[in-house]
Structure formats: C-alpha cells, structure tokens
Design a protein around this motif. Structure first.
Motif, PDB file in Angstrom:
ATOM      1  N   PRO A  93       0.813  -1.205  -0.220  1.00 49.83           N
ATOM      2  CA  PRO A  93      -0.029   0.005   0.155  1.00 49.83           C
ATOM      3  C   PRO A  93       0.978   1.340   0.036  1.00 49.83           C
ATOM      4  O   PRO A  93       0.488   2.350  -0.474  1.00 49.83           O
ATOM      5  CB  PRO A  93      -0.852  -0.114   1.296  1.00 49.83           C
ATOM      6  CG  PRO A  93      -0.804  -1.690   1.382  1.00 49.83           C
ATOM      7  CD  PRO A  93       0.508  -2.044   1.283  1.00 49.83           C
ATOM      8  N   ASP A  94       1.813   1.406   0.650  1.00 49.84           N
ATOM      9  CA  ASP A  94       2.802   2.426   0.821  1.00 49.84           C
ATOM     10  C   ASP A  94       3.561   2.527  -0.674  1.00 49.84           C
ATOM     11  O   ASP A  94       3.551   3.860  -1.067  1.00 49.84           O
ATOM     12  CB  ASP A  94       3.912   2.289   1.894  1.00 49.84           C
ATOM     13  CG  ASP A  94       3.210   2.233   3.343  1.00 49.84           C
ATOM     14  OD1 ASP A  94       2.360   2.885   3.410  1.00 49.84           O
ATOM     15  OD2 ASP A  94       4.111   1.788   4.011  1.00 49.84           O
ATOM     16  N   GLU A  95       3.808   1.575  -1.238  1.00 52.03           N
ATOM     17  CA  GLU A  95       4.465   1.774  -2.781  1.00 52.03           C
ATOM     18  C   GLU A  95       3.451   2.306  -3.683  1.00 52.03           C
ATOM     19  O   GLU A  95       3.858   3.059  -4.452  1.00 52.03           O
ATOM     20  CB  GLU A  95       5.106   0.446  -3.035  1.00 52.03           C
ATOM     21  CG  GLU A  95       6.356  -0.024  -2.215  1.00 52.03           C
ATOM     22  CD  GLU A  95       6.406  -1.392  -2.514  1.00 52.03           C
ATOM     23  OE1 GLU A  95       7.878  -1.648  -2.346  1.00 52.03           O
ATOM     24  OE2 GLU A  95       5.876  -2.147  -2.923  1.00 52.03           O
ATOM     25  N   VAL A  96       2.099   1.700  -3.703  1.00 50.25           N
ATOM     26  CA  VAL A  96       1.137   2.324  -4.314  1.00 50.25           C
ATOM     27  C   VAL A  96       0.780   3.662  -4.330  1.00 50.25           C
ATOM     28  O   VAL A  96       0.902   4.490  -5.253  1.00 50.25           O
ATOM     29  CB  VAL A  96      -0.096   1.469  -3.965  1.00 50.25           C
ATOM     30  CG1 VAL A  96      -1.455   2.080  -5.023  1.00 50.25           C
ATOM     31  CG2 VAL A  96       0.047   0.056  -4.656  1.00 50.25           C
ATOM     32  N   ALA A  97       0.778   4.276  -2.847  1.00 51.98           N
ATOM     33  CA  ALA A  97       0.463   5.665  -2.575  1.00 51.98           C
ATOM     34  C   ALA A  97       1.699   6.535  -3.194  1.00 51.98           C
ATOM     35  O   ALA A  97       1.076   7.576  -3.707  1.00 51.98           O
ATOM     36  CB  ALA A  97       0.470   5.743  -1.002  1.00 51.98           C
ATOM     37  N   HIS A 135       2.762  10.359  -8.056  1.00 57.31           N
ATOM     38  CA  HIS A 135       3.679  10.930  -9.071  1.00 57.31           C
ATOM     39  C   HIS A 135       2.616  10.828 -10.288  1.00 57.31           C
ATOM     40  O   HIS A 135       3.276  11.303 -11.505  1.00 57.31           O
ATOM     41  CB  HIS A 135       4.900  10.312  -9.473  1.00 57.31           C
ATOM     42  CG  HIS A 135       5.814  10.444  -8.188  1.00 57.31           C
ATOM     43  ND1 HIS A 135       5.866   9.695  -6.845  1.00 57.31           N
ATOM     44  CD2 HIS A 135       7.064  11.215  -8.111  1.00 57.31           C
ATOM     45  CE1 HIS A 135       6.780  10.297  -6.203  1.00 57.31           C
ATOM     46  NE2 HIS A 135       7.559  11.199  -7.139  1.00 57.31           N
ATOM     47  N   LEU A 136       1.814  10.091 -10.317  1.00 52.20           N
ATOM     48  CA  LEU A 136       0.901  10.034 -11.771  1.00 52.20           C
ATOM     49  C   LEU A 136       0.536  11.174 -12.337  1.00 52.20           C
ATOM     50  O   LEU A 136       0.488  11.212 -13.531  1.00 52.20           O
ATOM     51  CB  LEU A 136      -0.269   8.999 -11.338  1.00 52.20           C
ATOM     52  CG  LEU A 136      -0.065   7.708 -11.258  1.00 52.20           C
ATOM     53  CD1 LEU A 136      -1.418   6.775 -10.910  1.00 52.20           C
ATOM     54  CD2 LEU A 136       0.514   6.876 -12.491  1.00 52.20           C
ATOM     55  N   PRO A 137      -0.088  12.409 -11.644  1.00 49.58           N
ATOM     56  CA  PRO A 137      -0.386  13.680 -12.417  1.00 49.58           C
ATOM     57  C   PRO A 137       0.772  14.067 -13.207  1.00 49.58           C
ATOM     58  O   PRO A 137       0.147  14.655 -14.247  1.00 49.58           O
ATOM     59  CB  PRO A 137      -1.051  14.275 -10.991  1.00 49.58           C
ATOM     60  CG  PRO A 137      -1.212  13.459 -10.063  1.00 49.58           C
ATOM     61  CD  PRO A 137      -0.360  12.238 -10.193  1.00 49.58           C
TER      62      PRO A 137
END
Length: 329
Positions: free
Chosen positions: A282-286, A291-293
């Motif tokens: 979950p931390d890696e996904v967050a 950075h996605l935007p």
C-alpha cells in the motif's frame, strides 16, 4: 428520339437532385460541425464524416424533393445526438466483438465434471457462468497493423489509423457525395471504418499469471474490476507498473515458474531477460500514485476545438505544442 428524350429527362432529374442534395448539405454543415465539437463526440473523435453517415442525417439529405428541411429538423437531431452516439458506439463494438470471437472465442458453458471430483463452490460456479462482454475483459487487447500500437476498447474508437476518407465508385450515390464534401472540408473528414487494420493480441501464459497474481480469474475478470482493485505491481528491477502495463508487457512473454512467495517469474521476449513481478505494498502504491499526475500531464495530447487549422492526420499536440498554438491565436 424517344430514347434521347428519356436520357435528357434522366440527366435533368439527376442534376436537380444533386443541386438539392448540395443545398441541404450546406444547410446542415454548420450543425454537423457544432455536433462534432461536443464533448460526447470528442471523446471518441467522432467528426463530421461519422455524423454524416448516421441515419438521421442521411434521411434529411436524401428526403424526397418536395420535403421541407427547416430549423426544427436540426433541433431534433441535436436533441437525439446522445442516442446517435450510443448507436454509433454499439455498431463499432459489434464489429470488434466479431473480431475477438474469431480470434479468441470465449469459453463455452462449464463442462460437467467427473463424479469423483469435488463439486466446485457456488461462488466459483457463478463466476464461470456469468455473462460478460468480451470487449470489457481485462485480457482483450487489439493491435494496430499500421502503427504497431496496442489498443483497448473503447479508446481505440478514436485511433487515427482506423479512419479513412477514401471512396470507390462502387459506393452508393449518397456515400460518394458525402466523401466529396468531406474532402472539401479537409479536416473532420476521415470516418471510422478500417477495422481490417486490427488484430487481436493473443493472451500469453505470462499475462495470465499477472492477473492471477492479483487474485482474479483471467478468463472472466473485466478491466473495470481490475481497476477497482487499486493494485500495482513491482518488477524485479524495482519499476512499478499498473496492472494494465504489466499485462501489456507480458503479452509477448513466457511464464516460467511460480515460487512459493506467490511472485511470478516471467521471461520477456522483447527485453530478453528474466524479471519478477510482485504485488506492491500500500505504501508503494501511494508513492506511485502521487507521481501519476505529473506523468499523465506529460503524456496528454491536445487538439484545438475552436479552429480547423489542424489536420487530424498530423496527430494531436504535445503540451508544449498546444501552448504554442494558443499563444499564436
């Protein structure tokens, strides 16, 4: 003499019909341009050419000579446009489903299992028997033979390679007329028709393994269901990927092994190296989602909807090109 008079009459009626057709087109064209700029049309790059071949428009242009085309006709078309868009999508989707079924038929009804085997659970049985749309499956991917791009439904409906503005003399009178008018427009002309440029990517064992790693059945899980999981995957070199990206990379891969820790070892044909996929924490996904935007902004492409100066075949602008265009306006 009689034959000559009949030929003259036919020519006169054909010329009168052609002039009436052109008059009605001139009356309709501003409305067609306005409809093509609506958000629901822009979402699939539906342009004047696509709209012109919708039955509602054809009926107006090809109405009897004594029929009166007035503003009310345009208002009716405008009100029905959302339904016209949905029918256009349904027609395209039907052709795509046929392509998928020919290439990779969906599983048939579950076969009866031998009596000695344990009966499958109610949940598993329901999962196997539920109805699904092959276009919505997470494993359905198309390949463009012209640009070598990977395409997914419904985004592929806007793919430029699938659009064309050519017309043969074998087409009917209305079709030839519309294509002549579209060539005069120069922009907003090409229509969605080149489905023969598509092939269906074959599902590899590696892509199947990626979806199974996410806890889903690759035969029935949809893209929306995969998106709802909110999972991402880590590759052996620490690159983090969405499930879609991981599956895309794995379409040309071979499944090698499944270690006890539930990671998947894949051999990628293109990269020629062994890589390991594991579910991201979950931390890696967050961290990745934060950075996605910025990543998406760099990938965005833009078109100007207020002017027709850009040829659709030249492709959309990258962010800097779009800003430069706006500065010049």
């Amino acid at each position: 003499m009689v034959q000559c008079m009949e030929r003259i009459k036919r020519d006169r009626l054909r010329d009168e019909r052609a002039k009436l057709r052109q008059k009605r087109w001139n009356f309709l064209q501003p409305t067609l341009m306005e409809l093509s700029r609506r958000p629901e049309a822009r979402a699939y790059d539906i342009n004047v050419g696509d709209i012109a071949f919708m039955p509602e428009i054809r009926e107006i242009v090809e109405a009897a000579n004594d029929a009166v085309v007035h503003v009310a006709s345009l208002e009716e078309v405008s009100a029905k446009f959302p339904d016209m868009i949905e029918r256009w999508k349904d027609t395209a989707a039907h052709k795509l489903r046929e392509l998928v079924m020919k290439s990779r038929p969906v599983p048939g009804p579950p076969q009866p299992e031998p009596a000695k085997r344990t009966t499958r659970s109610g949940k598993a049985k329901a999962e196997a028997e539920r109805k699904f749309d092959v276009l919505e499956l997470a494993t359905t991917r198309f390949h463009c033979k012209r640009c070598d791009g990977a395409l997914y439904y419904p985004g592929l409906l806007a793919h430029a390679c699938l659009r064309d503005c050519s017309c043969s003399t074998r087409e009917d009178v209305y079709t030839q007329f519309v294509f002549r008018r579209l060539r005069n427009l120069q922009t907003h002309a090409a229509i969605l028709r080149n489905f023969d440029l598509l092939s269906v990517a074959q599902l590899s064992a590696a892509a199947t393994a990626v979806i199974q790693l996410c806890g889903k059945d690759p035969e029935v899980v949809t893209a929306n269901e995969m998106n709802a999981l909110g999972v991402m995957l880590l590759r052996g070199d620490a690159n983090i990927r969405s499930w879609r990206s991981a599956v895309c990379l794995s379409f040309s891969s071979f499944y090698v092994a499944c270690p006890p820790d539930m990671s998947q070892i894949l051999f990628d044909d293109r990269q020629r190296h062994t890589s390991q996929w594991t579910l991201a924490s979950p931390d890696e996904v967050a961290t990745a989602e934060a950075h996605l935007p910025d990543i998406e902004e760099k990938e965005y492409r833009y078109r100007c909807v207020k002017c027709d100066s850009q040829d659709r075949h030249s492709g959309p602008w990258q962010p800097n090109g779009a800003l430069e265009h706006l500065r010049k306006r």
